[in-house]
Design a protein around this motif. Structure first.
Motif, PDB file in Angstrom:
ATOM      1  N   PHE A  70       1.254  10.547  -5.820  1.00  0.00           N
ATOM      2  CA  PHE A  70       1.400   9.174  -5.347  1.00  0.00           C
ATOM      3  C   PHE A  70       2.272   8.343  -6.285  1.00  0.00           C
ATOM      4  O   PHE A  70       2.245   8.534  -7.502  1.00  0.00           O
ATOM      5  CB  PHE A  70       0.021   8.518  -5.199  1.00  0.00           C
ATOM      6  N   ALA A  71       2.983   7.382  -5.691  1.00  0.00           N
ATOM      7  CA  ALA A  71       3.850   6.487  -6.464  1.00  0.00           C
ATOM      8  C   ALA A  71       3.127   5.222  -6.899  1.00  0.00           C
ATOM      9  O   ALA A  71       3.559   4.547  -7.827  1.00  0.00           O
ATOM     10  CB  ALA A  71       5.082   6.116  -5.643  1.00  0.00           C
ATOM     11  N   ALA A  72       2.035   4.870  -6.208  1.00  0.00           N
ATOM     12  CA  ALA A  72       1.277   3.660  -6.530  1.00  0.00           C
ATOM     13  C   ALA A  72      -0.124   3.783  -5.945  1.00  0.00           C
ATOM     14  O   ALA A  72      -0.381   4.625  -5.074  1.00  0.00           O
ATOM     15  CB  ALA A  72       1.967   2.414  -5.970  1.00  0.00           C
ATOM     16  N   LEU A  73      -1.010   2.914  -6.433  1.00  0.00           N
ATOM     17  CA  LEU A  73      -2.396   2.864  -5.972  1.00  0.00           C
ATOM     18  C   LEU A  73      -2.725   1.431  -5.587  1.00  0.00           C
ATOM     19  O   LEU A  73      -2.432   0.500  -6.339  1.00  0.00           O
ATOM     20  CB  LEU A  73      -3.347   3.325  -7.078  1.00  0.00           C
ATOM     21  N   VAL A  74      -3.351   1.252  -4.422  1.00  0.00           N
ATOM     22  CA  VAL A  74      -3.807  -0.058  -3.969  1.00  0.00           C
ATOM     23  C   VAL A  74      -5.328  -0.020  -3.865  1.00  0.00           C
ATOM     24  O   VAL A  74      -5.897   0.908  -3.283  1.00  0.00           O
ATOM     25  CB  VAL A  74      -3.191  -0.429  -2.601  1.00  0.00           C
ATOM     26  N   LEU A  75      -5.967  -1.049  -4.421  1.00  0.00           N
ATOM     27  CA  LEU A  75      -7.416  -1.200  -4.365  1.00  0.00           C
ATOM     28  C   LEU A  75      -7.740  -2.466  -3.583  1.00  0.00           C
ATOM     29  O   LEU A  75      -7.682  -3.565  -4.121  1.00  0.00           O
ATOM     30  CB  LEU A  75      -8.000  -1.281  -5.782  1.00  0.00           C
TER      31      LEU A  75
END
Length: 175
Positions: A70-75
């Motif tokens: 993954f390139a980014a994580l969203v919470l």
């Protein structure tokens, strides 16, 4: 189209719907691939504040996911969502590894509770839903009342009203 995979990590329920669906749409519209992670596969229950909304299918169990994919994580927030995530060892470990990787991690509303549990806010300037400010300060963060706070690879916002700025900061960080 860059088609980077972006992880969205949620618990089984209590997810504030717009805090999942708005950044999801922004990521997809930018040509990236949003992927829904949760501690267990199946469906997750989103909410419009305290009212159950739509159910959404999980793409992958977080315990089977790799930060490298993954390139980014969203919470996304919601009260129950990050409260449940912070008790899940695989979810907390994934968040910590993601922050440690230097890749963008975007958390909105109550989601910084998971960042606290992962031990990644000390020395960082962050924002959140106002009721988390003492928790964040106790964990060593500097809490600010701003639409978006970006410190290193951490991007935080306060509430659904901040979603346009939150999504823009996320997309800017993804590149």
């Amino acid at each position: 189209m860059t088609d980077k995979k972006i992880a969205f990590l949620v618990a089984a329920e209590g997810i504030e719907r717009v805090e999942l669906t708005e950044p999801w749409k922004a990521v997809a519209d930018a040509g990236h691939q949003p992927v829904l992670l949760s501690p267990k596969t199946g469906d997750v229950q989103t909410f419009d504040h305290l009212t159950a909304s739509e159910k959404l299918p999980v793409d992958q169990a977080v315990g089977d996911a790799s930060v490298d994919d993954f390139a980014a994580l969203v919470l996304p927030g919601g009260v129950a969502n990050p409260d449940a995530l912070r008790t899940d060892e695989a979810a907390v470990g994934f968040v910590k590894a993601f922050v440690d990787s230097g890749k963008p991690v975007a958390a909105i509303c109550h989601a910084p509770w998971t960042l606290i549990e992962a031990g990644v806010v000390r020395g960082k300037t962050v924002t959140s839903w106002p009721s988390l400010q003492t928790d964040l300060r106790n964990a060593g963060a500097t809490w600010v009342d701003e639409t978006v706070a970006t410190d290193g690879n951490l991007i935080t916002s306060r509430n659904p009203d901040d979603l346009p700025a939150f999504s823009k900061a996320l997309l800017d960080a993804i590149g």
